[in-house]
Scaffold this active site. Sequence first.
Site, mmCIF file in Angstrom:
data_model
loop_
_atom_site.group_PDB
_atom_site.id
_atom_site.type_symbol
_atom_site.label_atom_id
_atom_site.label_comp_id
_atom_site.label_asym_id
_atom_site.label_seq_id
_atom_site.Cartn_x
_atom_site.Cartn_y
_atom_site.Cartn_z
ATOM 1 N N ASN A 9 37.751 -2.165 55.572
ATOM 2 C CA ASN A 9 37.755 -3.310 54.659
ATOM 3 C C ASN A 9 37.009 -2.895 53.393
ATOM 4 O O ASN A 9 35.792 -2.776 53.397
ATOM 5 C CB ASN A 9 37.055 -4.495 55.356
ATOM 6 C CG ASN A 9 36.840 -5.675 54.428
ATOM 7 O OD1 ASN A 9 37.432 -5.757 53.348
ATOM 8 N ND2 ASN A 9 35.991 -6.606 54.847
ATOM 9 N N LYS A 11 36.642 -4.513 50.706
ATOM 10 C CA LYS A 11 36.053 -5.662 50.000
ATOM 11 C C LYS A 11 36.416 -5.594 48.499
ATOM 12 O O LYS A 11 37.485 -5.108 48.160
ATOM 13 C CB LYS A 11 34.544 -5.711 50.229
ATOM 14 C CG LYS A 11 34.191 -5.643 51.717
ATOM 15 C CD LYS A 11 32.797 -6.034 52.027
ATOM 16 C CE LYS A 11 32.563 -5.920 53.531
ATOM 17 N NZ LYS A 11 31.318 -6.479 53.968
ATOM 18 N N HIS A 93 36.860 -13.939 57.206
ATOM 19 C CA HIS A 93 35.694 -13.058 57.079
ATOM 20 C C HIS A 93 34.479 -13.907 56.668
ATOM 21 O O HIS A 93 34.614 -14.854 55.896
ATOM 22 C CB HIS A 93 35.981 -11.965 56.050
ATOM 23 C CG HIS A 93 34.925 -10.899 56.042
ATOM 24 N ND1 HIS A 93 33.704 -11.069 55.437
ATOM 25 C CD2 HIS A 93 34.904 -9.657 56.600
ATOM 26 C CE1 HIS A 93 32.979 -9.965 55.616
ATOM 27 N NE2 HIS A 93 33.686 -9.101 56.323
ATOM 28 N N GLU A 95 32.269 -13.504 54.577
ATOM 29 C CA GLU A 95 32.069 -13.619 53.128
ATOM 30 C C GLU A 95 33.013 -14.665 52.531
ATOM 31 O O GLU A 95 32.667 -15.337 51.563
ATOM 32 C CB GLU A 95 32.253 -12.242 52.469
ATOM 33 C CG GLU A 95 31.068 -11.338 52.790
ATOM 34 C CD GLU A 95 31.395 -9.860 52.833
ATOM 35 O OE1 GLU A 95 32.467 -9.459 52.352
ATOM 36 O OE2 GLU A 95 30.560 -9.105 53.371
ATOM 37 N N GLU A 161 32.085 -9.956 64.446
ATOM 38 C CA GLU A 161 31.174 -9.408 63.439
ATOM 39 C C GLU A 161 29.952 -10.313 63.303
ATOM 40 O O GLU A 161 29.992 -11.306 62.563
ATOM 41 C CB GLU A 161 31.861 -9.342 62.072
ATOM 42 C CG GLU A 161 33.071 -8.462 62.002
ATOM 43 C CD GLU A 161 33.343 -8.042 60.572
ATOM 44 O OE1 GLU A 161 33.274 -6.848 60.290
ATOM 45 O OE2 GLU A 161 33.595 -8.917 59.719
ATOM 46 N N GLY A 167 26.596 -5.336 56.597
ATOM 47 C CA GLY A 167 26.002 -4.782 55.377
ATOM 48 C C GLY A 167 24.490 -4.673 55.404
ATOM 49 O O GLY A 167 23.859 -4.475 54.366
ATOM 50 N N SER A 199 27.824 -2.904 59.998
ATOM 51 C CA SER A 199 27.028 -1.681 59.805
ATOM 52 C C SER A 199 27.468 -0.519 60.688
ATOM 53 O O SER A 199 26.636 0.247 61.188
ATOM 54 C CB SER A 199 25.533 -1.976 60.010
ATOM 55 O OG SER A 199 25.087 -2.908 59.055
#
Length: 244
Positions: A9, A11, A93, A95, A161, A167, A199
């Site tokens: 991904n 991003k 996701h 985010e 996740e 991250g 991560s």
Amino acid sequence: MRRPIVVGNWKMYTRAADALMLTTAIRNGTSRLNTEVVLCPPAIWLSESRSIIGKGKIKLGVQNMFYEPEGAYTGEISPLMVKDLAEYVILGHSERREFFGEKDFDVNEKVIAALHTDLTPIICIGEKKREKLPKQPLHQLEEALQHVPKSKYDRVIVAYEPIWAIGTGENADPEYTAKVITFLREIGLAKTPVLYGGSVKSSNVAGYARRPEIDGLLVGGASLRAGEFIKICEIWSHVKHFRE
Ligand code: PGA
């Protein structure tokens, strides 16, 4: 169907030249591996990535889409447009949920639209804080799969996740991850590929690969460095293949 899968991904990273270079390097570096590799570049680079990959083994995905097939929705991308260039779509996701207000309802509409268009949804779920056995991922998953018949569960991919691991450099323990995934599978996901994300890097990937409960990975930061991502795919392919 359950199988080894590694998803990158990207991003909102990469300029045109980076996308070109990354796609080419990953295509060349993973062509002999026994794992499904899916790249999810920013949608604006999808055409370029498609032409680099050609009829090769790598698959393409997008990081989001809208659920309507077409219409006056400025700035959105429809499932039919995605279908012209890609086969996968990351949905829900964390985010998207945090910065763009996506709710379980939206994720559910998008999952239904993806299946209707013959795209494979990669449904992201995960809890905010560390817990012994988090309930939130299961709740998010049940909401995302509303109105989806159980007979279609093998056509979706689930990505667990934990938000605290994304991250941050603080990846979840593989044993803990396997426990959460086993718990999630109880709703009828026996044939559904379930990935871990958060991560992931080449130095911690083997621990996940050795767990039979974990089918694959959703890799963010480390997927932006070709050498590192290829190494992750290699380890995944070797360990999973060796175990079979
Ligand atoms: P990360 O991101 O690998 O950079 O933690 C994973 C993701 O957001 O999918």
